[in-house]
Design a protein around this motif. Structure first.
Motif, mmCIF file in Angstrom:
data_model
loop_
_atom_site.group_PDB
_atom_site.id
_atom_site.type_symbol
_atom_site.label_atom_id
_atom_site.label_comp_id
_atom_site.label_asym_id
_atom_site.label_seq_id
_atom_site.Cartn_x
_atom_site.Cartn_y
_atom_site.Cartn_z
ATOM 1 N N ARG A 9 7.525 6.388 42.162
ATOM 2 C CA ARG A 9 6.139 6.773 42.474
ATOM 3 C C ARG A 9 5.421 7.272 41.227
ATOM 4 N NH1 ARG A 9 4.079 8.271 47.196
ATOM 5 N NH2 ARG A 9 2.157 8.114 45.963
ATOM 6 N N TYR A 10 6.167 7.936 40.358
ATOM 7 C CA TYR A 10 5.588 8.496 39.144
ATOM 8 C C TYR A 10 6.541 8.246 37.972
ATOM 9 C CZ TYR A 10 2.943 11.054 42.663
ATOM 10 O OH TYR A 10 2.172 11.382 43.752
ATOM 11 N N LYS A 11 5.935 8.044 36.795
ATOM 12 C CA LYS A 11 6.750 7.841 35.595
ATOM 13 C C LYS A 11 5.959 8.329 34.388
ATOM 14 C CE LYS A 11 10.554 6.087 33.780
ATOM 15 N NZ LYS A 11 11.922 6.484 34.188
ATOM 16 N N ILE A 12 6.611 9.133 33.569
ATOM 17 C CA ILE A 12 6.006 9.587 32.316
ATOM 18 C C ILE A 12 6.905 9.119 31.178
ATOM 19 C CG2 ILE A 12 5.267 11.557 30.939
ATOM 20 C CD1 ILE A 12 4.903 13.115 33.549
ATOM 21 N N ILE A 13 6.334 8.403 30.230
ATOM 22 C CA ILE A 13 7.109 7.929 29.084
ATOM 23 C C ILE A 13 6.312 8.144 27.812
ATOM 24 C CG2 ILE A 13 8.342 6.180 30.435
ATOM 25 C CD1 ILE A 13 6.484 4.071 29.182
ATOM 26 N N GLU A 14 6.994 8.062 26.699
ATOM 27 C CA GLU A 14 6.315 8.138 25.413
ATOM 28 C C GLU A 14 5.913 6.733 24.981
ATOM 29 O OE1 GLU A 14 8.636 12.098 23.687
ATOM 30 O OE2 GLU A 14 8.934 10.147 22.755
ATOM 31 N N LYS A 15 4.861 6.678 24.160
ATOM 32 C CA LYS A 15 4.430 5.369 23.671
ATOM 33 C C LYS A 15 5.575 4.722 22.904
ATOM 34 C CE LYS A 15 2.094 7.384 19.668
ATOM 35 N NZ LYS A 15 0.779 7.570 18.985
ATOM 36 N N ARG A 16 5.583 3.412 22.987
ATOM 37 C CA ARG A 16 6.600 2.550 22.386
ATOM 38 C C ARG A 16 7.890 2.493 23.200
ATOM 39 N NH1 ARG A 16 4.126 4.646 17.792
ATOM 40 N NH2 ARG A 16 5.643 6.341 17.606
ATOM 41 N N ASP A 63 2.380 -10.182 25.497
ATOM 42 C CA ASP A 63 3.135 -9.676 24.346
ATOM 43 C C ASP A 63 3.924 -8.421 24.696
ATOM 44 O OD1 ASP A 63 0.609 -7.728 22.593
ATOM 45 O OD2 ASP A 63 0.749 -8.295 24.711
ATOM 46 N N ARG A 64 3.543 -7.749 25.792
ATOM 47 C CA ARG A 64 4.235 -6.506 26.139
ATOM 48 C C ARG A 64 4.619 -6.420 27.613
ATOM 49 N NH1 ARG A 64 1.709 -2.285 26.150
ATOM 50 N NH2 ARG A 64 -0.441 -3.064 26.259
ATOM 51 N N PHE A 65 3.956 -7.166 28.452
ATOM 52 C CA PHE A 65 4.219 -7.129 29.885
ATOM 53 C C PHE A 65 4.996 -8.378 30.302
ATOM 54 C CE2 PHE A 65 1.295 -3.876 31.863
ATOM 55 C CZ PHE A 65 0.762 -3.383 30.686
ATOM 56 N N SER A 66 5.923 -8.175 31.221
ATOM 57 C CA SER A 66 6.627 -9.299 31.825
ATOM 58 C C SER A 66 6.898 -8.991 33.289
ATOM 59 C CB SER A 66 7.939 -9.590 31.094
ATOM 60 O OG SER A 66 8.826 -8.494 31.229
ATOM 61 N N THR A 76 9.991 -7.271 39.788
ATOM 62 C CA THR A 76 9.937 -6.199 38.803
ATOM 63 C C THR A 76 8.862 -6.503 37.774
ATOM 64 O OG1 THR A 76 11.647 -7.257 37.486
ATOM 65 C CG2 THR A 76 12.356 -5.575 39.031
ATOM 66 N N LEU A 77 8.195 -5.463 37.348
ATOM 67 C CA LEU A 77 7.183 -5.530 36.292
ATOM 68 C C LEU A 77 7.661 -4.637 35.160
ATOM 69 C CD1 LEU A 77 4.255 -6.376 35.366
ATOM 70 C CD2 LEU A 77 3.493 -4.223 36.388
ATOM 71 N N LYS A 78 7.688 -5.178 33.959
ATOM 72 C CA LYS A 78 8.181 -4.423 32.809
ATOM 73 C C LYS A 78 7.118 -4.331 31.728
ATOM 74 C CE LYS A 78 12.989 -5.867 33.560
ATOM 75 N NZ LYS A 78 14.168 -6.567 32.998
ATOM 76 N N ILE A 79 7.116 -3.189 31.059
ATOM 77 C CA ILE A 79 6.241 -2.996 29.906
ATOM 78 C C ILE A 79 7.122 -2.583 28.733
ATOM 79 C CG2 ILE A 79 4.225 -1.825 28.976
ATOM 80 C CD1 ILE A 79 3.453 -1.028 31.824
ATOM 81 N N GLN A 80 7.004 -3.329 27.634
ATOM 82 C CA GLN A 80 7.804 -3.019 26.452
ATOM 83 C C GLN A 80 7.162 -3.602 25.213
ATOM 84 O OE1 GLN A 80 11.797 -4.604 26.573
ATOM 85 N NE2 GLN A 80 12.473 -3.416 24.822
ATOM 86 N N PRO A 81 6.689 -2.794 24.282
ATOM 87 C CA PRO A 81 6.633 -1.327 24.321
ATOM 88 C C PRO A 81 5.333 -0.853 24.949
ATOM 89 C CG PRO A 81 5.907 -2.123 22.198
ATOM 90 C CD PRO A 81 6.236 -3.345 23.015
ATOM 91 N N ALA A 82 5.364 0.333 25.536
ATOM 92 C CA ALA A 82 4.173 0.862 26.192
ATOM 93 C C ALA A 82 3.183 1.428 25.175
ATOM 94 C CB ALA A 82 4.569 1.957 27.184
ATOM 95 N N THR A 115 2.154 7.405 33.248
ATOM 96 C CA THR A 115 1.483 8.177 32.195
ATOM 97 C C THR A 115 2.223 7.931 30.891
ATOM 98 O OG1 THR A 115 0.820 9.883 33.763
ATOM 99 C CG2 THR A 115 0.721 10.440 31.426
ATOM 100 N N VAL A 116 1.515 7.448 29.901
ATOM 101 C CA VAL A 116 2.093 7.203 28.577
ATOM 102 C C VAL A 116 1.553 8.276 27.635
ATOM 103 C CG1 VAL A 116 2.414 5.565 26.695
ATOM 104 C CG2 VAL A 116 2.170 4.737 29.048
ATOM 105 N N VAL A 117 2.461 9.020 27.020
ATOM 106 C CA VAL A 117 2.042 10.146 26.155
ATOM 107 C C VAL A 117 2.451 9.909 24.697
ATOM 108 C CG1 VAL A 117 2.112 11.792 28.036
ATOM 109 C CG2 VAL A 117 4.161 11.436 26.636
#
Lengths: 117, 113
Positions: A9-16, A63-66, A76-82, A115-117
């Motif tokens: 439901r929620y996810k916080i990650i750092e950029k990249r 280039d970053r989403f798949s 599944t939806l992936k982001i790399q790098p965010a 949330t990307v910080v």
């Protein structure tokens, strides 16, 4: 009838960093959508699947989403790098084909707030 | 290509007064049109849909919308607003050949007591 399930439901990650979202559509729904909803805006279609084939991914930043939908069910939806601008709610939805016409509504999950910080 | 314009980003009404949320669409095909509602921290819920049957469509919670092809409009109305109607509303157009849904930018409805 169970609805569209999404996790987390929620996810916080750092950029990249990388992140993945999961969606289980309503049983029997052939069409699955991933939308991105940035705060204050309407949902924007990222990718649309029909069974396990891609119908539209014109607005997916490839280039970053798949995204994948194995066996035509879960996705599944992936982001790399965010990036910071990826902060949004990611909505999964599904719909079915009714009597040969495509005029059916989509049923939405609760979404994943990233949330990307 | 399909597109939809929601003419007001914010609408404020008093409880018990009528609600009008405006939507204009553009479509190369005979469109399907929907209104969805999104309450804070909740998922999108379908209010009503138009799929080339009756032009006046009734939905849940007393909402209705009228499809006007000559005006390319699909405005959402409710005779009497309730506090629980406060939410964000999205007008959506569908390309029936692809089942592709295009969202408007949304209208935030505020209901004053």
């Amino acid at each position: 009838e169970a609805g569209v399930a999404q996790s987390p439901r929620y996810k916080i990650i750092e950029k990249r960093q990388s992140v993945a979202f999961w969606c289980n559509p309503i049983s029997g729904h052939a069409t699955l959508y991933w939308y991105q909803q940035i705060l204050g805006q309407g949902p924007k279609l990222l990718i649309q699947f029909q069974n396990n084939g891609v119908v539209d991914d014109s607005q997916l930043p490839k280039d970053r989403f798949s995204a994948e939908r194995l066996k035509g069910v879960d996705s599944t939806l992936k982001i790399q790098p965010a990036k910071l601008e990826d902060s949004a709610v990611y909505l999964c939805a599904s719909s079915f084909r009714d009597r040969g016409f495509w005029n059916t509504e989509a049923f939405f999950g609760q979404g994943t707030r990233l949330t990307v910080v | 290509a399909q597109s939809v314009t929601q003419l007001d980003s914010h609408v404020s009404v008093s409880e018990g007064t009528p609600v009008l949320l405006r939507c204009n669409y553009s479509s190369s095909y005979s469109p399907s049109l929907f209104w969805y509602v999104q309450h804070p921290n909740k998922g999108l819920q379908l209010l009503l849909k138009y799929t080339s049957a009756a032009t006046l469509v009734k939905g849940i919670n007393g909402f209705e919308a009228e499809f006007k092809k000559s005006e390319t409009s699909f405005h959402l109305t409710k005779p009497s607003a309730h506090m629980s109607d406060a939410a964000e509303y999205f007008c959506v157009v569908s390309d029936p050949s692809k089942n592709k849904l295009v969202f408007g930018s949304g209208t935030i409805l505020r209901v004053k007591s």
